[in-house]
Design a protein around this motif. Sequence first.
Motif, short mmCIF file in Angstrom:
data_model
loop_
_atom_site.label_atom_id
_atom_site.label_comp_id
_atom_site.label_asym_id
_atom_site.label_seq_id
_atom_site.Cartn_x
_atom_site.Cartn_y
_atom_site.Cartn_z
N VAL A 175 4.51 -4.03 -1.54
CA VAL A 175 4.62 -2.61 -2.16
C VAL A 175 5.92 -3.53 -1.98
CG1 VAL A 175 4.54 -1.23 -4.34
CG2 VAL A 175 2.66 -2.29 -3.05
N THR A 176 6.60 -3.78 -3.53
CA THR A 176 8.43 -4.07 -3.34
C THR A 176 8.35 -3.90 -5.14
OG1 THR A 176 8.23 -6.09 -2.11
CG2 THR A 176 10.47 -5.86 -3.57
N VAL A 177 9.73 -2.61 -5.12
CA VAL A 177 9.70 -2.11 -5.81
C VAL A 177 11.51 -2.42 -6.13
CG1 VAL A 177 10.12 0.32 -7.94
CG2 VAL A 177 8.02 0.06 -5.92
N SER A 178 11.54 -2.90 -6.89
CA SER A 178 13.01 -3.34 -7.55
C SER A 178 13.09 -1.98 -8.34
CB SER A 178 13.22 -4.23 -8.16
OG SER A 178 12.84 -4.40 -9.84
N SER A 179 14.76 -1.82 -8.42
CA SER A 179 15.45 -1.33 -8.66
C SER A 179 16.81 -1.97 -10.02
CB SER A 179 16.19 -0.51 -8.26
OG SER A 179 17.74 -1.43 -7.89
N ALA A 236 10.92 -0.30 -10.94
CA ALA A 236 11.20 1.13 -11.25
C ALA A 236 10.49 1.52 -12.37
CB ALA A 236 12.24 1.32 -10.77
N GLY A 237 9.82 2.28 -12.35
CA GLY A 237 8.97 2.55 -13.66
C GLY A 237 7.61 2.12 -13.88
N GLY A 238 7.62 1.41 -12.90
CA GLY A 238 6.48 0.33 -13.76
C GLY A 238 5.28 0.80 -12.81
N LYS A 266 -19.31 -0.55 -4.80
CA LYS A 266 -18.86 -1.35 -4.99
C LYS A 266 -17.63 -1.41 -3.24
CE LYS A 266 -16.95 -2.77 -9.59
NZ LYS A 266 -15.64 -3.57 -10.37
N ASN A 267 -17.79 -0.52 -2.41
CA ASN A 267 -17.36 0.02 -1.31
C ASN A 267 -15.97 0.26 -1.70
OD1 ASN A 267 -20.22 0.80 -0.43
ND2 ASN A 267 -20.43 -1.53 0.17
N THR A 268 -15.22 -0.27 -2.24
CA THR A 268 -13.65 0.28 -2.39
C THR A 268 -13.00 1.03 -2.94
OG1 THR A 268 -14.35 -2.38 -3.36
CG2 THR A 268 -12.18 -1.21 -4.04
N VAL A 269 -12.64 1.18 -2.13
CA VAL A 269 -11.20 2.35 -2.40
C VAL A 269 -9.46 1.93 -3.42
CG1 VAL A 269 -9.91 4.39 -1.21
CG2 VAL A 269 -11.99 4.03 -0.46
N TYR A 270 -9.64 2.54 -4.06
CA TYR A 270 -8.27 2.40 -4.91
C TYR A 270 -6.91 3.20 -4.62
CZ TYR A 270 -11.78 -0.05 -7.27
OH TYR A 270 -13.34 -1.19 -7.63
N LEU A 271 -5.98 2.97 -5.33
CA LEU A 271 -4.76 3.25 -5.34
C LEU A 271 -3.76 2.92 -6.37
CD1 LEU A 271 -2.95 5.86 -3.63
CD2 LEU A 271 -1.69 3.88 -2.54
N GLN A 272 -4.18 3.66 -7.22
CA GLN A 272 -3.17 3.95 -8.67
C GLN A 272 -1.57 4.70 -7.94
OE1 GLN A 272 -3.93 2.04 -11.19
NE2 GLN A 272 -1.92 2.44 -11.65
N MET A 273 -1.03 2.95 -8.03
CA MET A 273 0.24 4.44 -8.52
C MET A 273 1.46 3.69 -9.96
SD MET A 273 1.28 2.83 -4.71
CE MET A 273 1.40 0.94 -5.53
N ASN A 274 1.76 4.51 -10.81
CA ASN A 274 2.52 4.97 -11.24
C ASN A 274 3.75 5.36 -11.07
OD1 ASN A 274 0.71 4.08 -12.98
ND2 ASN A 274 -0.56 6.24 -13.52
N SER A 275 5.00 5.28 -12.02
CA SER A 275 5.88 6.25 -11.92
C SER A 275 6.62 5.27 -10.65
CB SER A 275 6.37 7.24 -12.44
OG SER A 275 5.51 7.36 -13.65
N LEU A 276 6.11 4.24 -10.17
CA LEU A 276 7.24 3.54 -9.14
C LEU A 276 8.40 3.48 -8.77
CD1 LEU A 276 4.85 0.76 -8.63
CD2 LEU A 276 4.96 2.77 -6.85
N LYS A 277 9.23 3.99 -7.74
CA LYS A 277 10.02 4.28 -7.16
C LYS A 277 10.43 3.28 -6.03
CE LYS A 277 10.01 9.12 -7.41
NZ LYS A 277 10.19 10.28 -7.16
N PRO A 278 12.34 3.24 -6.43
CA PRO A 278 12.72 1.85 -4.91
C PRO A 278 12.09 2.36 -3.87
CG PRO A 278 13.94 2.38 -6.88
CD PRO A 278 13.54 3.27 -7.01
#
Length: 115
Positions: free
Chosen positions: A111-115, A14-16, A76-88
Amino acid sequence: QVQLVESGGGLVQAGGSLRLSCAASGFTFSNYDMAWYRQAPGKEREFVARVDWGTGSTSYADSAKGRFTISRDNAKNTVYLQMNSLKPEDTATYYCKAVRGTGYWGQGTQVTVSS
């Protein structure tokens, strides 16, 4: 044929942060918006973020706004998703979608976010 291949998922505290990628091929990208959805176990798939492939205009689910950023690299024909402050509660399988009509889907990345 159309292919959407997601990558970049994993386990994070969490927070990563994580940056997801979706490599697209097999269609004319100018005709498609691109989006990210996610699905947690036992829940319906839900919208996360969308980017207009032509203009770059973006939209976000309330749960993602302020923490996630969708972008694309046309070279690059690429789509991104930047994820910050991740939560469980962000724990889910994340799917890339090419948006036109019912659209095309990738296979997803976990995607697995641990607490």
